[in-house]
Design a protein around this motif. Structure first.
Motif, short mmCIF file in Angstrom:
data_model
loop_
_atom_site.label_atom_id
_atom_site.label_comp_id
_atom_site.label_asym_id
_atom_site.label_seq_id
_atom_site.Cartn_x
_atom_site.Cartn_y
_atom_site.Cartn_z
N VAL A 257 0.87 -1.18 0.00
CA VAL A 257 0.00 0.00 0.00
C VAL A 257 0.91 1.23 0.00
O VAL A 257 2.06 1.17 0.43
CB VAL A 257 -0.91 0.08 1.26
CG1 VAL A 257 -1.83 -1.11 1.34
CG2 VAL A 257 -0.10 0.24 2.53
N PHE A 258 0.39 2.32 -0.56
CA PHE A 258 1.02 3.60 -0.23
C PHE A 258 -0.07 4.59 0.14
O PHE A 258 -1.24 4.42 -0.19
CB PHE A 258 2.04 4.08 -1.27
CG PHE A 258 1.51 4.54 -2.60
CD1 PHE A 258 0.75 5.68 -2.73
CD2 PHE A 258 1.85 3.83 -3.76
CE1 PHE A 258 0.31 6.12 -3.97
CE2 PHE A 258 1.42 4.26 -5.00
CZ PHE A 258 0.63 5.40 -5.10
N TYR A 259 0.38 5.63 0.87
CA TYR A 259 -0.58 6.55 1.47
C TYR A 259 -0.32 7.96 0.94
O TYR A 259 0.83 8.40 0.83
CB TYR A 259 -0.41 6.49 3.00
CG TYR A 259 -1.19 7.54 3.75
CD1 TYR A 259 -2.56 7.41 3.93
CD2 TYR A 259 -0.55 8.67 4.27
CE1 TYR A 259 -3.29 8.40 4.60
CE2 TYR A 259 -1.26 9.65 4.95
CZ TYR A 259 -2.64 9.51 5.11
OH TYR A 259 -3.35 10.47 5.75
N SER A 260 -1.40 8.67 0.61
CA SER A 260 -1.27 10.08 0.22
C SER A 260 -1.89 10.94 1.31
O SER A 260 -3.08 10.80 1.62
CB SER A 260 -2.00 10.32 -1.11
OG SER A 260 -2.38 11.68 -1.21
N LYS A 261 -1.05 11.84 1.86
CA LYS A 261 -1.55 12.76 2.89
C LYS A 261 -2.55 13.74 2.29
O LYS A 261 -3.56 14.08 2.90
CB LYS A 261 -0.37 13.57 3.46
CG LYS A 261 0.08 13.11 4.81
CD LYS A 261 0.99 14.16 5.43
CE LYS A 261 1.89 13.53 6.46
NZ LYS A 261 3.02 14.38 6.80
N ALA A 262 -2.26 14.21 1.06
CA ALA A 262 -3.11 15.21 0.44
C ALA A 262 -4.53 14.68 0.22
O ALA A 262 -5.50 15.43 0.27
CB ALA A 262 -2.51 15.66 -0.88
N LEU A 263 -4.63 13.37 -0.04
CA LEU A 263 -5.95 12.77 -0.27
C LEU A 263 -6.46 12.04 0.97
O LEU A 263 -7.59 11.56 0.98
CB LEU A 263 -5.87 11.79 -1.45
CG LEU A 263 -5.55 12.41 -2.82
CD1 LEU A 263 -5.17 11.32 -3.82
CD2 LEU A 263 -6.74 13.20 -3.34
N ASN A 264 -5.61 11.98 1.96
CA ASN A 264 -5.87 11.20 3.17
C ASN A 264 -6.45 9.81 2.84
O ASN A 264 -7.50 9.42 3.34
CB ASN A 264 -6.81 11.94 4.13
CG ASN A 264 -6.87 11.23 5.48
OD1 ASN A 264 -5.87 10.65 5.90
ND2 ASN A 264 -8.02 11.25 6.12
N ARG A 265 -5.76 9.12 1.93
CA ARG A 265 -6.23 7.78 1.62
C ARG A 265 -5.04 6.91 1.21
O ARG A 265 -3.99 7.42 0.83
CB ARG A 265 -7.28 7.78 0.51
CG ARG A 265 -6.80 8.30 -0.82
CD ARG A 265 -7.85 8.09 -1.86
NE ARG A 265 -8.09 6.66 -2.06
CZ ARG A 265 -9.03 6.17 -2.85
NH1 ARG A 265 -9.86 6.99 -3.48
NH2 ARG A 265 -9.17 4.88 -3.00
#
Ligand code: AVI
Length: 317
Positions: A257-265
């Motif tokens: 998985v990777f996480y995007s802070k800007a999309l909070n997902r």
């Protein structure tokens, strides 16, 4: 916590593309500053033949192109997505040497690209009548269709091959709607050929096309504050000579998985899951004739390089 609503077209498209059943990233996102620099390297790569083939056509055959236009008054040369103008310069040089009277109207969405192009062209041809436009193709087309001046539209580089069939038809019909009867379109198209030559142009041994694709992940990390690990992805591309398509992909090397802070997902990937990044379509002459006809044009002439790898196809409305 809830996902954040995407605030830019890039954020929205990445969010949609990476949560689709068959994951994808639209190929227009290759061209941020770093990606545009990598694309310049691709164009200089020994196996990437389209650039040198089109350069040869425009260097050696611009006189014949001019004759085929058969315009006998001042005309506009309207260029879509003109890049740095190095290929177009070959055409302009011949037209100027032959004392042809024209206005050059390059169109690009980026003001920065237009400024660079203008200074590049004006250095070589200080007396050229150049009227660059920035903005939406459609608005400029509408404006041009109101005047009586004949137009030569140019769309070089084989960029049409990066659109799927429906999008290509839609774009070409839009060009057609902004043209008068007798106006011409010069369109660069890559031709079907020995599949190994095509495979080599995209699956290059230098890793430059891989870097071009990996830059999409770098861009996601940077613009969407994400933590994708580039070491856990690979690049794969494949040419299918039966349908003329090169399809390119990023491949997830493990379940991750990777996480995007800007999309909070977070985005989930299975081992070996693909992210489709690009279509580069190759054409036969018959397919070019059919596409022209579907979009309201007839093919006047196919200018090809000496190896018959690429054509600048001249269409008339
Ligand atoms: C811009 N376009 C025509 C190039 C192509 O050949 O499809 C982009 C490219 N992708 C990988 N190599 C070059």
């Amino acid at each position: 916590m809830q996902n954040l609503k995407p605030t830019t077209p890039f954020a929205r498209d990445i969010s949609e593309g990476l949560s689709a059943k068959d994951k994808y990233i639209p190929s227009k996102y290759f061209y941020d500053d770093a990606g545009s620099r990598i694309f310049m390297q691709i164009m200089k790569m020994p196996g990437y033949y389209p650039t040198e083939c089109e350069f040869e056509i425009l260097t050696q055959q611009s006189g014949s192109i001019l004759n085929r236009l058969a315009f006998n008054e001042k005309f506009n040369i309207v260029e879509f997505g003109s890049g740095d103008g190095s290929k177009t310069k070959q055409l302009l040089k011949t037209f100027i040497n032959k004392k042809t009277s024209f206005t050059y109207i390059p169109i690009d969405i980026s003001q920065q690209a237009i400024d660079a192009l203008k200074s590049n062209i004006c250095t070589d041809f200080p007396d050229i009548d150049i009227q660059p436009r920035t903005g939406d193709y459609f608005d400029v087309l509408h404006e041009l269709s109101q005047s009586n001046v004949p137009n030569l539209f140019i769309f070089l580089g084989g960029n049409i091959g990066n659109y799927n069939s429906e999008e290509a038809i839609e774009l070409l019909k839009m060009f057609n709607s902004g043209m008068k009867k007798g106006d011409k379109l010069l369109i660069g198209m890559d031709l079907k050929k020995n599949p190994r030559i095509i495979q080599y142009a995209y699956d290059d041994p230098y890793g430059i096309t891989k870097a071009f694709n990996m830059n999409l992940l770098t861009r996601i990390n940077y613009e969407l504050d994400a933590d994708a690990n580039l070491d856990q992805f690979d690049f794969y591309c494949h040419y299918n000579p039966q349908n003329g398509e090169v399809n390119s992909y990023l491949v997830s090397l493990k379940k991750q998985v990777f996480y995007s802070k800007a999309l909070n997902r977070q985005f989930d990937f299975d081992k070996d899951e693909l992210i489709w990044t690009e279509l580069s379509r190759k054409y036969s002459f018959e397919e070019i004739t059919d596409l022209a006809k579907t979009c309201g044009f007839t093919v006047s002439y196919n200018f090809t390089d000496c190896k018959h790898y690429f054509t600048d196809s001249l269409w008339e409305k």
